[in-house]
Scaffold this motif. Structure first.
Motif, PDB file in Angstrom:
ATOM      1  N   LEU A  52       2.879  26.478  -5.859  1.00  0.00           N
ATOM      2  CA  LEU A  52       2.088  26.161  -4.669  1.00  0.00           C
ATOM      3  C   LEU A  52       1.982  24.651  -4.494  1.00  0.00           C
ATOM      4  CD1 LEU A  52      -0.808  28.799  -4.848  1.00  0.00           C
ATOM      5  CD2 LEU A  52       1.143  28.773  -3.281  1.00  0.00           C
ATOM      6  N   MET A  61       7.510  36.210  -6.784  1.00  0.00           N
ATOM      7  CA  MET A  61       7.514  36.978  -5.531  1.00  0.00           C
ATOM      8  C   MET A  61       8.917  37.451  -5.139  1.00  0.00           C
ATOM      9  SD  MET A  61       4.686  34.872  -3.324  1.00  0.00           S
ATOM     10  CE  MET A  61       5.022  35.764  -1.804  1.00  0.00           C
TER      11      MET A  61
ATOM     12  N   THR B  48      -6.497  34.363   2.550  1.00  0.00           N
ATOM     13  CA  THR B  48      -6.132  32.956   2.396  1.00  0.00           C
ATOM     14  C   THR B  48      -5.133  32.772   1.266  1.00  0.00           C
ATOM     15  OG1 THR B  48      -8.300  32.284   3.210  1.00  0.00           O
ATOM     16  CG2 THR B  48      -7.042  30.635   1.994  1.00  0.00           C
ATOM     17  N   LEU B  52      -1.286  31.403   1.466  1.00  0.00           N
ATOM     18  CA  LEU B  52      -0.761  30.298   0.654  1.00  0.00           C
ATOM     19  C   LEU B  52       0.489  30.741  -0.109  1.00  0.00           C
ATOM     20  CD1 LEU B  52      -4.022  28.658  -0.776  1.00  0.00           C
ATOM     21  CD2 LEU B  52      -2.530  27.783   1.026  1.00  0.00           C
ATOM     22  N   LEU B  53       0.442  31.944  -0.682  1.00  0.00           N
ATOM     23  CA  LEU B  53       1.597  32.441  -1.431  1.00  0.00           C
ATOM     24  C   LEU B  53       2.801  32.645  -0.505  1.00  0.00           C
ATOM     25  CD1 LEU B  53      -0.249  35.020  -3.722  1.00  0.00           C
ATOM     26  CD2 LEU B  53       0.818  32.896  -4.478  1.00  0.00           C
ATOM     27  N   LEU B  54       2.527  33.099   0.718  1.00  0.00           N
ATOM     28  CA  LEU B  54       3.621  33.334   1.676  1.00  0.00           C
ATOM     29  C   LEU B  54       4.156  32.032   2.280  1.00  0.00           C
ATOM     30  CD1 LEU B  54       2.318  36.396   3.753  1.00  0.00           C
ATOM     31  CD2 LEU B  54       4.045  36.408   1.951  1.00  0.00           C
ATOM     32  N   THR B  57       0.306  29.285   7.352  1.00  0.00           N
ATOM     33  CA  THR B  57      -0.981  28.637   7.603  1.00  0.00           C
ATOM     34  C   THR B  57      -2.078  29.690   7.496  1.00  0.00           C
ATOM     35  OG1 THR B  57       0.013  27.056   9.111  1.00  0.00           O
ATOM     36  CG2 THR B  57      -2.357  27.392   9.297  1.00  0.00           C
ATOM     37  N   PRO B  58      -3.092  29.449   6.644  1.00  0.00           N
ATOM     38  CA  PRO B  58      -4.160  30.441   6.509  1.00  0.00           C
ATOM     39  C   PRO B  58      -4.730  30.850   7.872  1.00  0.00           C
ATOM     40  CG  PRO B  58      -4.367  28.809   4.787  1.00  0.00           C
ATOM     41  CD  PRO B  58      -3.266  28.338   5.702  1.00  0.00           C
ATOM     42  N   TRP B  60      -7.425  31.943   9.208  1.00  0.00           N
ATOM     43  CA  TRP B  60      -8.720  31.564   9.769  1.00  0.00           C
ATOM     44  C   TRP B  60      -8.743  30.110  10.255  1.00  0.00           C
ATOM     45  CZ3 TRP B  60     -10.799  27.452   7.309  1.00  0.00           C
ATOM     46  CH2 TRP B  60     -10.343  27.191   6.004  1.00  0.00           C
ATOM     47  N   MET B  61      -7.692  29.320   9.914  1.00  0.00           N
ATOM     48  CA  MET B  61      -7.707  27.909  10.303  1.00  0.00           C
ATOM     49  C   MET B  61      -7.364  27.701  11.775  1.00  0.00           C
ATOM     50  SD  MET B  61      -6.045  26.136   6.916  1.00  0.00           S
ATOM     51  CE  MET B  61      -5.900  24.503   7.666  1.00  0.00           C
ATOM     52  N   VAL B  62      -6.840  28.721  12.408  1.00  0.00           N
ATOM     53  CA  VAL B  62      -6.485  28.595  13.824  1.00  0.00           C
ATOM     54  C   VAL B  62      -7.261  29.576  14.689  1.00  0.00           C
ATOM     55  CG1 VAL B  62      -4.202  27.619  13.474  1.00  0.00           C
ATOM     56  CG2 VAL B  62      -4.487  30.090  13.346  1.00  0.00           C
ATOM     57  N   ASN B  63      -8.263  30.225  14.105  1.00  0.00           N
ATOM     58  CA  ASN B  63      -9.014  31.230  14.848  1.00  0.00           C
ATOM     59  C   ASN B  63     -10.454  31.211  14.375  1.00  0.00           C
ATOM     60  OD1 ASN B  63     -10.165  33.549  15.860  1.00  0.00           O
ATOM     61  ND2 ASN B  63      -8.262  34.724  15.750  1.00  0.00           N
ATOM     62  N   MET B 123       0.774  41.918  -2.170  1.00  0.00           N
ATOM     63  CA  MET B 123       0.064  41.090  -1.180  1.00  0.00           C
ATOM     64  C   MET B 123      -1.001  41.904  -0.438  1.00  0.00           C
ATOM     65  SD  MET B 123       1.123  37.993  -1.286  1.00  0.00           S
ATOM     66  CE  MET B 123       2.174  37.561  -2.657  1.00  0.00           C
ATOM     67  N   THR B 125      -2.665  44.327  -1.757  1.00  0.00           N
ATOM     68  CA  THR B 125      -3.758  44.453  -2.727  1.00  0.00           C
ATOM     69  C   THR B 125      -4.531  43.144  -2.835  1.00  0.00           C
ATOM     70  OG1 THR B 125      -2.382  46.032  -3.926  1.00  0.00           O
ATOM     71  CG2 THR B 125      -4.299  45.163  -5.086  1.00  0.00           C
ATOM     72  N   ILE B 126      -3.803  42.016  -2.845  1.00  0.00           N
ATOM     73  CA  ILE B 126      -4.458  40.704  -2.875  1.00  0.00           C
ATOM     74  C   ILE B 126      -5.334  40.524  -1.635  1.00  0.00           C
ATOM     75  CG2 ILE B 126      -3.995  38.222  -2.586  1.00  0.00           C
ATOM     76  CD1 ILE B 126      -1.714  38.514  -4.601  1.00  0.00           C
ATOM     77  N   VAL B 133     -12.929  39.299  -5.984  1.00  0.00           N
ATOM     78  CA  VAL B 133     -12.773  38.611  -7.276  1.00  0.00           C
ATOM     79  C   VAL B 133     -13.272  37.167  -7.158  1.00  0.00           C
ATOM     80  CG1 VAL B 133     -11.118  37.802  -9.009  1.00  0.00           C
ATOM     81  CG2 VAL B 133     -10.837  40.070  -7.988  1.00  0.00           C
TER      82      VAL B 133
ATOM     83  N   TRP C 118     -13.162  21.895  14.659  1.00  0.00           N
ATOM     84  CA  TRP C 118     -13.999  22.699  13.752  1.00  0.00           C
ATOM     85  C   TRP C 118     -13.277  22.943  12.426  1.00  0.00           C
ATOM     86  CZ3 TRP C 118     -12.003  27.274  12.150  1.00  0.00           C
ATOM     87  CH2 TRP C 118     -11.044  27.891  12.958  1.00  0.00           C
ATOM     88  N   THR C 119     -11.947  23.108  12.474  1.00  0.00           N
ATOM     89  CA  THR C 119     -11.200  23.235  11.216  1.00  0.00           C
ATOM     90  C   THR C 119     -11.321  21.944  10.411  1.00  0.00           C
ATOM     91  OG1 THR C 119      -9.618  24.622  12.399  1.00  0.00           O
ATOM     92  CG2 THR C 119      -8.970  23.893  10.214  1.00  0.00           C
TER      93      THR C 119
END
Lengths: 208, 208, 208
Positions: A52, A61, B48, B52-54, B57-58, B60-63, B123, B125-126, B133, C118-119
């Protein structure tokens, strides 16, 4: 030939790391899923964070055997648990071999991504030692690596040896093998002679 | 129409996840900011880490509505706290619906990024289970999902059902709906009949 | 000139953050390596997570002085520990200055990456406050920022001030300096007058 040797080493190291996580999860009475997850995070957590940070796709992966090998580690613990304690020395050696390989992999990959050598040493240490930190966070304990033994320090020392050979003009194979050997030797000597890093005494101690 | 249904489902799931985090933070006497943050991490943490693994862009950062909905969850807990205990069953159902949706979203997005199906199941499951967790790490407790109930296992089972329908040539909608239904049914049955994953006994138990 | 001022401020802030981590690690009897690592994570953890979320290369991976400055912080704690308690107020001021700068850096970088304001406020808060959360996870304590004082809230308030100046057409320098000043003033006033965020009472309290 060399390829096969490396793959076998990586499997042994991954199993040893996973078993260390699974056994600590067992001590916390986690269920099979929890133990598997803690084992997996111990085995692949350091390399995942490294990838990462590098901006790479996490190695596991695109290659399923890390999940499979962790499953094997779980089966080993379930079936053989009454014998595992007697194998502690064997596991220690496997774990140390895995540690050395993970450090080398971390350093190489970071250099391939064009970062400077000191970043590579940090990444080698992260690859080798962070899985155990994440394991201890998951089982809600203070990270062992911050309190006991020479572990991460052996990774750093191995990285410095790698750097030395690189600066000295040694071949790539020499860089990697001396780095790995340094990690192994330092950790084995540290275990034998009970070496440890000085404890940072509480800043308030002197006021008591 | 279907779009609206999905959005409403996601809002319900997000609120249910956030409320579970906020209530556990309240039990630890965190302040409003701490409770909001724990609720937010519970709701968006799994997705999130998936992003990051994929290498995405997370989400929630654009919505912005994820932050807003978590704020709504905080208001609900502050205003209605004396009634919340009576709503435990309702929350359990909402939480389960959210879980099922998050698993489907995680699987779909991973497949869209070109990863193999087994990676997509991890993914999914994550996406569904890692938020809880992270929540437990923030409140400094051993993760509940590693010790209790069928939760992550329901996510994995749902992912396997998704795979089965995919291999059997079922449509995309069928894959997703049977996956979601499996997660929900397994978790509800597990709660009703007290199913649980076997505990991994301490490897040292037999030596006592 | 302004450049130099910013670099000195960032070094002071990094040292103050690192020392806070190292001192808490010392209270847990971590060894030098553990203390260094906790100090480093405290200092660079927030910015690292911000960069991962933004899809940027973590800032410290291409600039070695963050590792060096953390080493300096470790030396300071080892050599001066009996005097550090007397310097608590000084550290508080340095820590607050660092916090303000980190918030501004986080906001700016996020806006440069094209995210909405906001981000950017969330990222400013993450840059300033997440290092302390990661520190508390590593030393296995409940995060202080979720239970005590006005800290993250000062970051959010500073971000809102930044937004206000931006909307009002103020220059970039004005946005940044009023944001930083707001963070500092709010935190100092909060410390002086013992401001705190309301505690979220346990939802079960009323049933007792």
């Amino acid at each position: 030939m060399e390829e096969t040797f490396l793959i076998i080493t990586e499997i042994i190291g991954t199993i040893a790391f996973a078993i260390s996580g699974i056994r600590l999860a067992a001590a916390k009475s986690f269920d099979w899923f929890g133990a598997y997850t803690v084992g997996l995070v111990t085995a692949i957590g350091g390399g995942t964070v490294r990838d990462l940070l590098l901006g790479a796709t996490p190695f596991w992966m695109v290659n399923g055997w890390y999940l499979g090998v962790t499953g094997l580690a779980l089966v080993i613990v379930i079936l053989l648990k009454r014998y595992l304690v007697k194998l502690n020395k064997t596991f220690f050696v496997f774990d140390t071999i895995g540690l050395a390989l993970f450090v080398v992999i971390g350093i190489q990959k970071t250099l391939e991504y064009g970062f400077p050598m000191w970043t590579a040493i940090v990444m080698g240490t992260i690859t080798g030692a962070l899985g155990g930190v994440l394991r201890d966070i998951l089982i809600n304990e203070e990270p062992l690596v911050f309190r006991k033994d020479v572990y991460a320090t052996a990774c750093i020392a191995g990285g410095i040896v790698y750097w030395g050979i690189l600066l000295g003009g040694g071949s790539s194979v020499l860089q990697q093998s001396t780095c790995a050997a340094s990690v192994i030797i330092i950790r084995l000597l540290a275990a034998k002679y009970n070496w440890s890093i000085p404890i940072l005494r509480d800043y308030a101690d002197d006021n008591k």
